[in-house]
Scaffold this motif. Structure first.
Motif, short mmCIF file in Angstrom:
data_model
loop_
_atom_site.label_atom_id
_atom_site.label_comp_id
_atom_site.label_asym_id
_atom_site.label_seq_id
_atom_site.Cartn_x
_atom_site.Cartn_y
_atom_site.Cartn_z
N GLN A 33 2.66 11.79 1.03
CA GLN A 33 3.55 12.68 1.78
C GLN A 33 3.83 13.88 0.89
O GLN A 33 4.68 13.82 0.01
N THR A 38 0.86 -1.19 0.00
CA THR A 38 0.00 0.00 0.00
C THR A 38 0.89 1.23 0.00
O THR A 38 2.09 1.16 0.30
N TRP A 95 -5.58 9.23 1.55
CA TRP A 95 -5.11 8.02 2.23
C TRP A 95 -5.77 6.77 1.64
O TRP A 95 -5.12 5.73 1.48
N ARG A 154 -4.12 3.47 -0.13
CA ARG A 154 -4.41 2.17 0.50
C ARG A 154 -4.81 1.13 -0.55
O ARG A 154 -4.47 -0.05 -0.43
N GLN A 201 9.42 -0.76 2.66
CA GLN A 201 8.62 0.29 3.29
C GLN A 201 9.41 1.60 3.27
O GLN A 201 10.60 1.63 3.55
N TRP A 217 4.32 9.80 -3.10
CA TRP A 217 3.66 8.60 -2.56
C TRP A 217 4.73 7.64 -2.07
O TRP A 217 5.63 7.27 -2.82
N ASP A 228 3.77 2.26 2.24
CA ASP A 228 3.35 2.33 3.64
C ASP A 228 3.40 0.96 4.31
O ASP A 228 3.93 0.80 5.40
N ASP A 264 0.67 8.74 14.30
CA ASP A 264 -0.31 7.68 14.10
C ASP A 264 -1.54 7.99 14.95
O ASP A 264 -1.50 7.84 16.17
N LYS A 270 1.13 5.67 0.93
CA LYS A 270 0.57 6.78 1.70
C LYS A 270 1.09 8.09 1.12
O LYS A 270 2.20 8.16 0.59
#
Length: 469
Positions: free
Chosen positions: A112, A108, A167, A171, A132, A116, A119, A453, A110
């Protein structure tokens, strides 16, 4: 009638290989289009010509997409495209269990800024996956942003610029299902920029799952936590509670009265995606009393009022609501009264029924509530969660912390209509809020954004208490 017979025939045949999947896709579209014409407030709403434009334009576009349908797995793709085009969280499709499948390529992304980043990465994948934190650059030569806009956004969420929408796009960047990118293949190769600045192409491989391989959004137990020194953390996590959560929400509501002299109350709406707004009213009445709660409601509502689209679907809606075991007592009385008025309005051939608000508590001239209020929002706060936010925002000195909320249109109170094929259920709203102060699809932006988070309660709590003193 012909459409219904076609659906029954295809269903009884078990959709054997070689069936006319395009005809089945057209049937789902025709049913949804006619249901929206017959029951959705927007179809006859002179104040919203944009809805009626997409009602027909989107239908035509989706019908053209049915020419690309080649299998049962793709049948719902054109309908999903059509419904997402209304840009309304209350106009949605739920696929039936027989249509729930997921093809995932193991990662997936995320957002920023305008980049991208990878994640999450699956474990024990048959092929190499990007690490990651790597920057996703492109897939099959198509830049990452373009890939999301062309292949994912039209079938997921076209509302911009919502934080939660970004998001969600990341995802599902490498996911295919009966509703997501059903008509376009997953990429064969994607390029990523690694930590050392080098770029690397990864051959993509997909695995099929009967359930989503991605974890659901974190949920939280409704409760009141004493943080000491007159500070309380209230988990307002569910306005549609089921099972033991019904009693948990009732306990929270009952416990609010004891907090009237608190120094600080943090109202945490994480996990609350809507339900019955009566829970919001009951909670604030318990905390402040009926008079102050009425003051908040008057400020939040302004000159707004509610009109119901009179239809067979809306006439059935109160019965659906009354069948819900967690329905607040006040809502039960309201639903029974509404049922009688809608039935009478339909007999009279009326198009609209204005909701009766004569029982509303008369609001005082001033607000006397004392506790200092902070309220936490996550990007999936929508529907009745937003209505709660409308009220809390009126509390003098209240502070919103966390993430930008979701957003909704002025069409509310959802009913469900099963597709004739049994492949899914269409959900659509029954009423419109006229002159609502919060504009259609307008989110609430936090006074202070939380960059960590947001599902890590311990870290979030420390940050909130530091900000609030």
């Amino acid at each position: 009638m012909i459409l219904g017979l076609l659906g029954a025939a295809l269903a009884s045949a078990g959709w054997a290989q070689g069936e006319d999947w395009q005809a089945l896709a057209r049937e789902q579209l025709a049913f949804a289009h006619q249901t929206l014409v017959d029951a959705h407030p927007g179809a006859i709403d002179s104040e919203n010509p944009g809805f009626r434009r997409w009602l027909e334009q989107g239908y035509a576009e989706a019908l053209r997409l049915t020419r690309e349908v080649r299998s049962q797995e793709q049948v719902l793709g054109p309908l999903q495209y059509y419904l997402v085009g209304f840009q309304d969280v209350h106009v949605v499709l739920s696929a039936s269990p027989k249509m729930r499948f997921y093809r995932w390529q193991g990662w997936t992304a995320k957002p920023q800024g305008d980049r991208w980043l990878v994640d999450a990465v699956a474990k024990d994948w048959p092929t190499a996956l990007p690490p990651q934190g790597a920057q996703w650059l492109s897939c099959d030569g198509k830049p990452a942003e373009a890939a999301l806009r062309q292949d994912v956004m039209p079938y997921l969420d076209r509302r911009e610029p919502l934080e939660g929408q970004r998001w969600e796009l990341g995802r599902y960047a490498a996911m295919q299902s009966a509703q997501l990118r059903a008509l376009s293949p997953l990429p064969a190769s994607c390029r990523f920029r690694l930590a050392d600045g080098s770029e690397k192409d990864y051959a993509m491989s997909a695995r099929r799952f009967d359930r989503s391989p991605l974890p659901p959004p974190a949920s939280f137990k409704p409760e009141i936590r004493d943080l000491g020194e007159g500070r309380y953390w209230v988990q307002v996590a569910d306005f549609m509670p089921q099972g033991e959560r019904i009693q948990q929400m009732q306990n929270v509501i009952a416990g609010m009265q004891a907090l009237r002299s608190a120094k600080l109350i943090v109202l945490d709406t994480r996990g609350n995606r809507g339900g019955s707004s009566q829970y919001a009213t009951d909670l604030l009445e318990s905390l402040y009393g009926k008079d102050d709660a009425a003051w908040l409601e008057r400020r939040a509502d302004g000159d707004s009022y509610i009109e119901w689209r009179v239809s067979a679907a809306s006439e059935r809606y109160p019965q659906v609501a009354l069948a819900y075991p967690g329905l607040p007592a006040a809502t039960r009385v309201w639903a029974e009264k509404l049922q009688k008025r809608l039935t009478q309005a339909r007999k009279e051939g009326r198009e609209w029924l204005r909701e009766d608000d004569s029982d509303a508590v008369k609001a005082p001239a001033t607000f006397a509530g004392k506790p200092r209020i902070a309220w936490i929002t996550r990007s999936d706060c929508a529907s009745s969660c937003l209505m709660f936010a409308d009220l809390v925002k009126q509390i003098p000195g209240s502070v919103q912390l966390g993430q930008m909320t979701n957003a909704d249109t002025t069409y509310m109170d959802v009913t469900s209509e099963p597709l004739p094929s049994g492949l899914g259920v269409l959900h659509l709203p029954m009423k419109v809020i006229r002159h609502r102060p919060r504009a259609s699809n307008q989110p609430y932006l936090p006074d202070a954004h939380y960059d960590g988070d947001i599902d890590d309660t311990k870290a979030l709590q420390a940050w909130v208490l530091q900000r609030m003193g």
